[in-house]
Design an enzyme around this catalytic site. Structure first.
Site, PDB file in Angstrom:
ATOM      1  N   SER A   4      44.632   7.261  61.365  1.00 21.68           N
ATOM      2  CA  SER A   4      45.167   8.631  61.344  1.00 21.68           C
ATOM      3  C   SER A   4      44.663   9.392  60.128  1.00 21.68           C
ATOM      4  CB  SER A   4      46.702   8.604  61.351  1.00 21.68           C
ATOM      5  OG  SER A   4      47.187   7.910  60.223  1.00 21.68           O
ATOM      6  N   SER A  23      54.924   4.315  44.124  1.00 21.03           N
ATOM      7  CA  SER A  23      54.282   5.408  43.395  1.00 21.03           C
ATOM      8  C   SER A  23      55.105   5.776  42.161  1.00 21.03           C
ATOM      9  CB  SER A  23      54.220   6.624  44.332  1.00 21.03           C
ATOM     10  OG  SER A  23      53.907   7.793  43.635  1.00 21.03           O
ATOM     11  N   LYS A  28      59.418   6.493  49.589  1.00 21.04           N
ATOM     12  CA  LYS A  28      59.053   5.365  48.710  1.00 21.04           C
ATOM     13  C   LYS A  28      60.317   4.726  48.120  1.00 21.04           C
ATOM     14  CE  LYS A  28      54.581   5.567  49.156  1.00 21.04           C
ATOM     15  NZ  LYS A  28      53.898   4.544  49.951  1.00 21.04           N
ATOM     16  N   THR A  59      55.818   8.515  41.485  1.00 22.12           N
ATOM     17  CA  THR A  59      56.660   9.640  41.894  1.00 22.12           C
ATOM     18  C   THR A  59      58.142   9.217  41.944  1.00 22.12           C
ATOM     19  OG1 THR A  59      56.733  11.493  43.435  1.00 22.12           O
ATOM     20  CG2 THR A  59      56.564   9.328  44.421  1.00 22.12           C
ATOM     21  N   TYR A 100      58.369  12.724  50.683  1.00 21.82           N
ATOM     22  CA  TYR A 100      57.437  11.612  50.448  1.00 21.82           C
ATOM     23  C   TYR A 100      58.013  10.637  49.420  1.00 21.82           C
ATOM     24  CZ  TYR A 100      53.549   9.001  48.455  1.00 21.82           C
ATOM     25  OH  TYR A 100      52.759   7.980  47.974  1.00 21.82           O
TER      26      TYR A 100
HETATM   27  P1  NAD Z   1      45.068   6.765  52.788  1.00 27.51           P
HETATM   28  O1  NAD Z   1      45.657   7.833  53.638  1.00 27.51           O
HETATM   29  O2  NAD Z   1      43.626   6.846  52.443  1.00 27.51           O
HETATM   30  O3  NAD Z   1      45.335   5.337  53.441  1.00 27.51           O
HETATM   31  C1  NAD Z   1      46.438   5.065  54.272  1.00 27.51           C
HETATM   32  C2  NAD Z   1      45.923   4.395  55.532  1.00 27.51           C
HETATM   33  O4  NAD Z   1      47.027   4.078  56.373  1.00 27.51           O
HETATM   34  C3  NAD Z   1      44.989   5.291  56.339  1.00 27.51           C
HETATM   35  O5  NAD Z   1      43.803   4.563  56.663  1.00 27.51           O
HETATM   36  C4  NAD Z   1      45.779   5.647  57.599  1.00 27.51           C
HETATM   37  O6  NAD Z   1      44.939   5.819  58.720  1.00 27.51           O
HETATM   38  C5  NAD Z   1      46.701   4.437  57.711  1.00 27.51           C
HETATM   39  N1  NAD Z   1      47.974   4.694  58.399  1.00 27.51           N
HETATM   40  C6  NAD Z   1      48.855   5.708  58.184  1.00 27.51           C
HETATM   41  N2  NAD Z   1      49.910   5.592  58.987  1.00 27.51           N
HETATM   42  C7  NAD Z   1      49.708   4.464  59.727  1.00 27.51           C
HETATM   43  C8  NAD Z   1      50.448   3.809  60.740  1.00 27.51           C
HETATM   44  N3  NAD Z   1      51.623   4.295  61.177  1.00 27.51           N
HETATM   45  N4  NAD Z   1      49.950   2.673  61.293  1.00 27.51           N
HETATM   46  C9  NAD Z   1      48.750   2.176  60.873  1.00 27.51           C
HETATM   47  N5  NAD Z   1      48.003   2.767  59.930  1.00 27.51           N
HETATM   48  C10 NAD Z   1      48.485   3.891  59.365  1.00 27.51           C
HETATM   49  O7  NAD Z   1      45.961   6.688  51.461  1.00 27.51           O
HETATM   50  P2  NAD Z   1      45.709   5.895  50.105  1.00 27.51           P
HETATM   51  O8  NAD Z   1      45.453   6.885  49.046  1.00 27.51           O
HETATM   52  O9  NAD Z   1      44.768   4.796  50.324  1.00 27.51           O
HETATM   53  O10 NAD Z   1      47.184   5.338  49.860  1.00 27.51           O
HETATM   54  C11 NAD Z   1      47.569   4.050  50.287  1.00 27.51           C
HETATM   55  C12 NAD Z   1      49.038   3.849  49.964  1.00 27.51           C
HETATM   56  O11 NAD Z   1      49.228   4.018  48.564  1.00 27.51           O
HETATM   57  C13 NAD Z   1      49.978   4.833  50.647  1.00 27.51           C
HETATM   58  O12 NAD Z   1      51.141   4.132  51.032  1.00 27.51           O
HETATM   59  C14 NAD Z   1      50.293   5.831  49.552  1.00 27.51           C
HETATM   60  O13 NAD Z   1      51.554   6.425  49.734  1.00 27.51           O
HETATM   61  C15 NAD Z   1      50.272   4.961  48.314  1.00 27.51           C
HETATM   62  N6  NAD Z   1      49.978   5.696  47.087  1.00 27.51           N
HETATM   63  C16 NAD Z   1      48.842   6.429  47.013  1.00 27.51           C
HETATM   64  C17 NAD Z   1      48.572   7.158  45.849  1.00 27.51           C
HETATM   65  C18 NAD Z   1      47.348   8.023  45.746  1.00 27.51           C
HETATM   66  O14 NAD Z   1      47.312   8.902  44.869  1.00 27.51           O
HETATM   67  N7  NAD Z   1      46.326   7.826  46.554  1.00 27.51           N
HETATM   68  C19 NAD Z   1      49.472   7.094  44.770  1.00 27.51           C
HETATM   69  C20 NAD Z   1      50.616   6.316  44.893  1.00 27.51           C
HETATM   70  C21 NAD Z   1      50.858   5.603  46.064  1.00 27.51           C
HETATM   71  C1  WQD Z   2      47.259  15.979  38.877  1.00 26.20           C
HETATM   72  C2  WQD Z   2      47.336  17.141  37.889  1.00 26.20           C
HETATM   73  C3  WQD Z   2      48.374  19.104  38.811  1.00 26.20           C
HETATM   74  C4  WQD Z   2      45.290  19.916  41.824  1.00 26.20           C
HETATM   75  C5  WQD Z   2      50.328  13.287  43.304  1.00 26.20           C
HETATM   76  C6  WQD Z   2      51.592  12.900  44.006  1.00 26.20           C
HETATM   77  C7  WQD Z   2      52.007  11.527  43.610  1.00 26.20           C
HETATM   78  C8  WQD Z   2      50.868  10.518  43.791  1.00 26.20           C
HETATM   79  C9  WQD Z   2      49.585  10.992  43.211  1.00 26.20           C
HETATM   80  C10 WQD Z   2      51.153   9.398  45.865  1.00 26.20           C
HETATM   81  C11 WQD Z   2      48.664  17.887  37.928  1.00 26.20           C
HETATM   82  C12 WQD Z   2      46.917  19.370  38.488  1.00 26.20           C
HETATM   83  C13 WQD Z   2      46.025  19.350  40.787  1.00 26.20           C
HETATM   84  C14 WQD Z   2      44.685  21.184  41.617  1.00 26.20           C
HETATM   85  C15 WQD Z   2      45.569  21.222  39.389  1.00 26.20           C
HETATM   86  N1  WQD Z   2      50.588  10.276  45.159  1.00 26.20           N
HETATM   87  N2  WQD Z   2      46.157  19.993  39.601  1.00 26.20           N
HETATM   88  N3  WQD Z   2      44.845  21.772  40.397  1.00 26.20           N
HETATM   89  O1  WQD Z   2      50.652  15.634  41.218  1.00 26.20           O
HETATM   90  O2  WQD Z   2      50.259  13.771  39.555  1.00 26.20           O
HETATM   91  O3  WQD Z   2      50.559  13.238  41.907  1.00 26.20           O
HETATM   92  O4  WQD Z   2      49.306  12.333  43.630  1.00 26.20           O
HETATM   93  O5  WQD Z   2      52.073   8.700  45.564  1.00 26.20           O
HETATM   94  O6  WQD Z   2      53.103  11.198  44.379  1.00 26.20           O
HETATM   95  O7  WQD Z   2      52.602  13.833  43.660  1.00 26.20           O
HETATM   96  O8  WQD Z   2      48.469  14.322  41.214  1.00 26.20           O
HETATM   97  O9  WQD Z   2      46.116  14.910  41.521  1.00 26.20           O
HETATM   98  O10 WQD Z   2      47.878  16.324  42.646  1.00 26.20           O
HETATM   99  O11 WQD Z   2      47.623  16.435  40.168  1.00 26.20           O
HETATM  100  O12 WQD Z   2      45.673  21.808  38.299  1.00 26.20           O
HETATM  101  O13 WQD Z   2      44.025  21.738  42.512  1.00 26.20           O
HETATM  102  O14 WQD Z   2      46.332  18.099  38.276  1.00 26.20           O
HETATM  103  O15 WQD Z   2      49.160  20.230  38.519  1.00 26.20           O
HETATM  104  O16 WQD Z   2      48.937  18.313  36.610  1.00 26.20           O
HETATM  105  P1  WQD Z   2      50.068  14.335  40.918  1.00 26.20           P
HETATM  106  P2  WQD Z   2      47.466  15.508  41.482  1.00 26.20           P
END
Ligand code: NAD
Ligand code: WQD
Length: 343
Positions: free
Chosen positions: A34, A124, A152, A126, A148
């Site tokens: 997705s 996260s 978590k 978050t 979101y």
């Molecule tokens: P991503 O979207 O690239 O990867 C998630 C994958 O899960 C995708 O390949 C998607 O196709 C798959 N997916 C989603 N829903 C599904 C379902 N119902 N069944 C099977 N597959 C499904 O995201 P990512 O950045 O690789 O993040 C991975 C995990 O880490 C997520 O749980 C995200 O919340 C968490 N996370 C990400 C970040 C970030 O900044 N990237 C930060 C903190 C936590």
């Molecule tokens: C980083 C900094 C923005 C975009 C988010 C989620 C968090 C986690 C990681 C999953 C901040 C600034 C950003 C832009 C900007 N994901 N910014 N211009 O907000 O720390 O975290 O992603 O769990 O849950 O909330 O990351 O990369 O969006 O922002 O100035 O176009 O960059 O204000 O200070 P964030 P981010």
């Protein structure tokens, strides 16, 4: 040992597949594609020289998950699958609760029925909400300001309850700070669909000319240059943390059968520092202008990394220059993401 990796075709999951394969594990990927492209799976095979087993499937289908867990003799799960866009979660919260909370519940039920009782979960930073002190330790109070984040938190609670009900379960809850970067080969990386929400992908799209300029959200925070400060961590370091967490869980050496640990570097960088670092790495100008603060953003967020060092014997090693260099290498080699052959 065979490890099921949900979301293994996605950004972090694909890097994790590489790390686990290179460490000698067999893996099975479950992903519904997705938010990813099956090309990432071919790239994982190209990097590792190994075939991967992949099931294009949804984690919300319990019968299918049970079949997969049993057919491949899986012994542990690394669970990335879920939806992750904060803004979108306020528009379609039910999709977030269904994919993330119901999806994880379904996965746990399938695991229980298949006798698989070890999981690493992608949480996260978050979950800490507005920081009351910095750096953030794992015992900082948790709260969520968007659906979101609430998914978590709910999943973390669910895992703690399951762990308390039966000591055979083992959970590693990993709280990521801001994952960036790409595999050093430039074969896999972050490939956001549409307009990027996160800073690093947006900067890359300004660098390669796809976007005019970056809007810097807020220049009046109480930080060293007024812009938001975050703890950016190289995705390769992040997935090495998963490998260590898996090893600690599998060895039974963890102090408890459910731990939550930060995966960050402990260093905070501002938006303007990120812009400068990316300019150095890419040799491109990143045009930007200041815009109002983004709703829900905090001024500063960075990790205390002591527990990760103690519990996992793991520490992030790659610096900001490596994060920017590897991101730029990935973008230059794949200007259209996974849609065209790597150059
Ligand atoms: P991503 O979207 O690239 O990867 C998630 C994958 O899960 C995708 O390949 C998607 O196709 C798959 N997916 C989603 N829903 C599904 C379902 N119902 N069944 C099977 N597959 C499904 O995201 P990512 O950045 O690789 O993040 C991975 C995990 O880490 C997520 O749980 C995200 O919340 C968490 N996370 C990400 C970040 C970030 O900044 N990237 C930060 C903190 C936590
Ligand atoms: C980083 C900094 C923005 C975009 C988010 C989620 C968090 C986690 C990681 C999953 C901040 C600034 C950003 C832009 C900007 N994901 N910014 N211009 O907000 O720390 O975290 O992603 O769990 O849950 O909330 O990351 O990369 O969006 O922002 O100035 O176009 O960059 O204000 O200070 P964030 P981010």
């Amino acid at each position: 040992m065979t490890v099921l990796i949900t979301g293994g075709a996605g950004y972090i999951g694909s890097h994790c597949c590489v790390a686990f394969l290179q460490a000698g594990y067999d893996i099975v990927v479950v992903d519904n594609l997705s938010n990813s492209n099956r090309m990432s799976l071919e790239r994982i095979e190209a990097i590792t020289g190994q075939k991967i087993k992949c099931e294009i499937a949804d984690i919300r289908n319990q019968d299918n998950l049970e079949r997969i867990l049993k057919a491949h003799n899986c012994e542990a799960v690394v669970h990335f699958a879920g939806l992750k866009a904060v803004g979108e979660s306020t528009q379609i919260p039910l999709a977030y609760y269904e994919n993330n909370v119901v999806g994880t519940h379904t996965l746990l039920s399938a695991m229980a029925n298949s006798g698989v009782k070890q999981m690493i979960f992608s949480s996260s930073a978050t979950v800490y909400g507005e920081p009351q002190f910095l750096p953030l330790t794992e015992d900082h109070p948790t709260s969520a300001v968007n659906p979101y984040g609430r998914t978590k938190l709910m999943i973390e609670e669910m895992l703690r309850d399951v762990a308390a009900s039966d000591p055979q379960w083992r959970f590693g809850i990993l709280r990521y700070f801001n994952p960036v970067g790409a595999h050093h080969s430039g074969q896999i990386g972050e490939n956001p669909l549409g307009i990027p929400n996160n800073l690093m992908p947006f900067i890359t799209q300004v660098a390669d000319g796809r976007r005019e300029q970056l809007a810097v959200f807020g220049n009046d925070y109480e930080t060293r240059d007024g812009t938001g400060v975050r703890d950016y961590i190289h995705v390769t370091d992040l997935v090495e943390g998963h490998l260590r967490a898996h090893e600690v869980l599998a060895s039974g050496s963890a102090r408890s059968n459910c731990f939550a640990v930060n995966l960050g570097t402990g260093n905070g960088y501002s938006v303007l520092e990120m812009v400068k670092a990316f300019e150095r790495a890419s040799n491109k100008e990143i045009r930007f202008s200041f815009a109002p603060r983004r709703d829900g953003d905090v001024a500063e967020c960075y990790a205390n990394t002591e527990l990760a060092e103690e519990l996992l014997d793991w520490k992030a090693e790659r610096d900001l220059d490596a994060m920017c260099r590897d991101t730029w290498n990935w973008v230059c080699k794949n200007p259209r993401g996974y849609e065209a052959p790597s150059t």
